[in-house]
Each structure stands twice: as C-alpha cells, then as structure tokens.
Design a protein around this motif. Structure first.
Motif, PDB file in Angstrom:
ATOM      1  N   LEU A 118       6.366 -13.592 -17.338  1.00 46.35           N
ATOM      2  CA  LEU A 118       6.944 -14.702 -16.579  1.00 46.35           C
ATOM      3  C   LEU A 118       8.125 -14.278 -15.718  1.00 46.35           C
ATOM      4  N   ARG A 119       8.935 -13.328 -16.227  1.00 42.39           N
ATOM      5  CA  ARG A 119      10.143 -12.969 -15.470  1.00 42.39           C
ATOM      6  C   ARG A 119       9.797 -12.195 -14.210  1.00 42.39           C
ATOM      7  N   PHE A 124       5.848 -12.717  -6.412  1.00 43.54           N
ATOM      8  CA  PHE A 124       5.451 -13.638  -5.342  1.00 43.54           C
ATOM      9  C   PHE A 124       6.177 -13.299  -4.043  1.00 43.54           C
ATOM     10  N   SER A 140       7.267 -13.111 -12.305  1.00 42.53           N
ATOM     11  CA  SER A 140       6.444 -14.000 -11.485  1.00 42.53           C
ATOM     12  C   SER A 140       7.030 -14.200 -10.095  1.00 42.53           C
ATOM     13  N   THR A 141       8.317 -14.589 -10.040  1.00 43.11           N
ATOM     14  CA  THR A 141       8.941 -14.855  -8.746  1.00 43.11           C
ATOM     15  C   THR A 141       9.119 -13.587  -7.917  1.00 43.11           C
ATOM     16  N   ALA A 154      -1.501 -12.909 -11.564  1.00 39.56           N
ATOM     17  CA  ALA A 154      -0.241 -13.648 -11.524  1.00 39.56           C
ATOM     18  C   ALA A 154      -0.339 -15.011 -12.203  1.00 39.56           C
TER      19      ALA A 154
END
Lengths: 130, 454
Positions: free
Chosen positions: A97-98, A104, A100-101, A87
């Motif tokens: 990157l898209r 998480f 990532s959230t 990550a």
C-alpha cells in the motif's frame, strides 16, 4: 523454491503439435498435388506483363520510422503492464500500500514523458503520409 | 503448490480444439460467402448439397491442386512463411478461454505485521511459503472462507476450458504471439520476389505494428480494473462486477477497431487489396500454402473474437443463467455454448462491417492509428488509472468512466471538425484537361501525346 513453469507446458505441447500440423499440410500437398513445371509458371505474376527488374527494390523510409516509433511505444506499454496488473485489484494486487501513490505518480510522469516524444514526432511530420 | 496439468486432458483438449478450429474456419468461409451473397442480393454457393459440403470440397481441392513453387523465390522462407502465419494464429488461442473457467486461486498474505500484508504472494517464488500458508489457514478458519489450498485443490480438480489454464501473463501472451504473425507476412512478401507481394507485406507490417499500440493501450484499463492479466481472473472480475464494456465503452470500441486492423478485415484490408495488389503478400502462393495463410487469417479472427468476448463481454457469463459454482458436465457445455455464441455474434459483426464500410486509403489508415486512436486510448487509460487510484465516488467510481468515455469520443469528433484538415497532397501537377492520371509519368505521356499530330 524454484520457479515453476508447469502452467506453460501445455503451450509447449500445443506449439509442437501445431508445427507438425503445418509441416504435415505442406508435405501432404507436395506429395498429393500434381507437378508440371513450365518456364512461364515460374515467372513472377504481375498481371500478365513481363516483370521489369528485381522486386527487391528500395522502399519508402517512412516504413522504418513507423517501425522505430512502434518500438518506442510498445516498450512503453511493456513497462506499464506490470504496474497495471499489480497495482489494484481486490485480492490479486501485489504492490504494498505504501508504494501505491509513488507508483501511480511515476506511471503518470512516465506517460507524460512519452507524450512529449509523441507531440515532437507529430510536429516533425512523422505521421504525415503524403 | 501450483496449478497442475495432466498430459491426457491437455492432449485431448488440444486435439479437440484444433479439430474444431479447422472445422469452424471451413464453415466460416461458407458463412462469409453466404452473407456476402445475401448482402449483394445473390444466392451464394448452392451446389454440393445446397453448399453444405462446399467447404470440404474446397479443402480437398486445396490438397490436390498443383503445388507451384515459382523459380524466382527464396525457397526456404517462401515455405516457412505460411507455416508461421498458421502457427502463430493457432498458438495465440492457447491461453484464451473458450468455455467455463475458474479464476486461479490467489494466495493472500494474512501474516499480521508483514510488509506485504493483504497482498497476493506468488507461492512459487516466496521464501516464507510455510508461514504464509499457515496464516492463510488460520484466516480461513476465522472467516469461514475456503483457504488457498482448498481453492487450489478445487481448481486443479475442475476441467478448465483453456489449453493452458492459469497462465498469469494472459492476454499479453496473445498479443506477443499474435504480433509474430507479422513475420509470416513479411517473409512471404519478401521471399516471393514479386512487386505486389512486397508492397502488400510492407503495408501490412506497417499497419499491424501501428494498430498494436492502441490495442495494447486500450486493454490496459481492463488489466487495471481486474488487477490481473490472467484471462480467467478477468472473467471472474466481470462476473462479480459487471461486464467491462459497460464501464469502459471507449476502450471496447478502440479495441474492436484495432482487432479489425490486426485481422486485415475489410475496412483495413490494404495488405491484400485485390483491386490494387492482386493478392497482396500471398500473390505467389497456391494450393495448400495459400490455404495455410487463409486458415491463419480466419483463426486469428476467431481468436480475437474470443479475446474481445473474454475481455469486455464477460466470457462464459450470462446474467441469471451461469455462475462460477456450476461445474458439472452440462454446465460446462452450456458455458462453452454461451462463449461460442458470443464469439459467432462478433464474427457476424465482422462480416457485416465488411459490406458496410469502404476500404481506407493508406494515409487515412495511419492517421487513424497514430493521430486518433493512440491519444484517445492513452487518455482513456489515464482517466481510468486516476479514477482507480483516487476513487472519488467510492464504490460508484466505475460509473464515472462511461460519461468520460463518451466525452472523450465526442471531444475527439469535435476536434476533428474544428482542426484544419491536413493537406492531402503537397504537389498536384497541372495537366490541363483530358488526363486520366496524375504524376510525372502521365505528364510525359501527355507531353508525348501533344507532340503527336493525329
């Protein structure tokens, strides 16, 4: 392109050499050491008392429960590892990157789900040894 | 296009490493006995040239003593168990760096407009390798940094102080192989057909698997910080950003505690508690078979010490002295010296702890793993993950972690004081005076004694 395992070949060589070493040590000691079997020497050592019955008896069920719990938490760990390794990190992250959230959030939700199981196990008295 | 390996270098490394491990283990036994002696105000081994050749004498004795195989054992597993104990301990060190290393180069995708732009791609599985390499070459020309291929060339040309360099699963391999040691212990205890052995192996397996979880959880933070499981990359991350133990002190403490338990060292040495279980799982083992268990145990200690040095104390790195650019022979020797020095310091710590803290009771041991260390390591990991994700203070974010760690540790301590103590024993029989023990057996004895009139 085919998957390359060449970084793991040294481990294979190493494993073979270790196997030879362990077997060699056992065989060498078998050949070099003296042997004189007696009946008493063949008995189980229980501090000088004559052993009563077989050693392989029932044991506490809690050892099984601990094993099951270990399985649950260890598999959880295995699921977190790939996320942890991919990550973040300066140039070694592989997660776009898209994602990532979402990744998480998923990870936190997953951990919280497990936390519920953990609290349940605690309340059920699994960790109570006595 | 990948990390290469040369057979001769690998074989030489393996043979030197195995010889060094055997020698080191032999002399660690002497070291341990000397330390024990000085702690207890004794002299310790002082025969055989002031104890210097004592380990060699011990080794020869192990070989020449009678190789007893008791009549009641399950012969195949009985002989297999020490080999597994030794094999897993030795194999685990295969990916642990014991000296200078370079991080394996990462191929970053620089193609404009790509879905994985700015992310690492794996050269052995990616489909558009040529395009990625071309973009990388162009990027390196523009930014005047070495390209992936140049870095790989340098990496392959440099000697890495690891048996198997560039393994991406890194410390997960150590955990995986290290936890196989449970099989050696279980098989040894079960096949010996001895009650002490069985009890020892049961305790041991429960202990090992319980502590595996906090151990795995506490190092997750390191993986998140470095962005990799690869040990060489983790060292490199620490070289650039400072050692991990500064930023994750709680994880370091939890990890150190867990590896004490994994190695069966003294506060956690219940599997072979001499006073309770004779020798634990190796009660029935003698001569070389016992030596293999012993060798496995000490090698495990060395491996875990290298592991904690690599993960939390920067591996070969010493500020102002070593840098990744030094790759000469002298620099390699210095770096090996630094790593081994740190490792030996940690082993000294192991040995001092042995004479400082008393052995736990089994329920205390389990409570520590499941009720204290598991939630603490989970919380510490979640805190670190959140910080890494949101980066509330920008580049200063890593410095938020030490106060959080301290807070968690203090909070756990306070909770321990506030929460009601769990009942230690649900049923305590009332035996009157003069009874030495508790329990139904003693009760009947007591009753019997009362009937007898003296």
């Amino acid at each position: 392109m085919d998957f390359d395992l060449s970084t793991y070949y040294p481990i294979l060589i190493y494993a073979v050499l270790i196997g030879c070493f362990a077997a060699g040590a056992l065989i060498a000691s078998h050949i070099l050491g003296p042997r004189k079997d007696t009946k008493v020497k063949g008995m189980p050592y229980e501090s000088g008392m004559d052993p009563l019955g077989d050693a392989k008896k029932q044991f506490d069920v809690r050892f099984y429960i601990i094993a099951i719990l270990f399985l649950v938490f260890d598999v959880e760990l295995l699921f977190i590892y790939p996320w942890a390794a991919s990550a973040y990190g300066a140039e070694t992250s592989t997660l776009p990157l898209r994602f990532s959230t979402p990744a998480f959030v998923e990870m936190v939700l997953f951990t919280l789900t497990l936390l519920i199981g953990y609290v349940y196990a605690w309340k059920a008295g699994v960790f109570q040894w006595r | 296009m990948v990390v290469e390996f040369s057979l001769i270098v690998t074989l030489a490394t393996i043979i030197v490493l195995m010889a060094c491990l055997n020698g080191l283990v032999a002399y660690l036994t002497l070291f341990e006995r000397k330390i024990s002696a000085y702690v207890q105000d004794r002299v310790g081994p002082n025969r055989a040239f002031f104890g210097i050749v004592q380990p060699i004498a011990d080794g020869i004795k192990f070989l020449l003593k009678e190789d007893v195989i008791p009549a009641h054992v399950d012969k195949f597993f009985y002989l297999l168990a020490p080999a597994i104990a030794l094999g897993t301990a030795f194999l685990a060190i295969a990916v642990v760096p014991f000296g200078s290393t370079l991080p394996p180069p990462a191929l970053v995708d620089h193609r404009p407009g790509s879905t994985t732009f700015g992310k690492m791609v794996f050269p052995s599985v990616t489909l558009e390798l040529e395009e990625v390499l071309q973009a990388d070459r162009k990027f390196s020309q523009d930014s005047k940094t070495p390209s992936y291929e140049e870095k790989l060339k340098k990496y392959n040309a440099t000697f890495q102080c690891v048996v198997s360099p560039g393994v991406d699963i890194g410390f997960v391999f150590v955990f995986a192989v290290g936890s196989l040691a449970v099989y050696g212990i279980i098989l040894g205890g079960w096949s010996s057909n001895n009650k002490y052995s069985l009890l020892g192996s049961l305790r041991s397996s429960a202990q090992l698997i319980s502590y595996e979880i906090p151990m795995g959880l506490s190092v997750l933070g390191v993986a998140v910080a470095a962005g990799s499981l690869n040990m060489e990359r983790i060292i490199h991350h620490q070289v650039e950003n400072g050692w991990n133990f500064i930023f994750q002190p709680l994880a370091m403490i939890l990890f150190a505690t867990a590896i004490f338990a994994e190695c069966n060292r003294l506060p956690f040495d219940l599997p072979e508690a001499e006073q309770e279980l004779v020798g634990g799982y190796h009660t029935e083992y003698s001569a070389m078979k016992f030596a293999l268990f012993f060798l496995g145990e000490y090698t495990h200690m060395i491996t875990t010490s290298f592991l904690i040095v690599t993960l939390f104390f920067g591996g070969w790195h010493l500020p102002f002295l070593t840098s990744p650019d030094q790759t000469g022979l002298f620099a390699i020797l210095i770096k090996v010296g630094i790593t081994c020095g740190k490792m030996l310091a940690f082993i000294f710590f192991y040995m001092m702890i042995r004479w400082t803290i008393l052995r736990f009771r089994f329920d205390q041991l389990m409570n520590l793993a499941w009720k204290v260390m598991l939630p603490l390591s989970l919380l510490s990991f979640l805190a670190l993950a959140g910080l890494t994700h949101f980066r509330p203070l920008g580049n200063l974010t890593p410095w938020v972690m030490p106060p959080i760690s301290l807070g968690l540790l203090l909070g756990a301590g306070l909770l321990g004081l506030i929460l009601p103590k769990s009942p230690t024993r649900s049923h305590v029989p009332n035996l009157g005076h003069g009874s030495g023990g508790i329990g139904p057996v003693c009760q009947t004895n007591q009753a019997r004694l009362e009937k007898v009139e003296f």
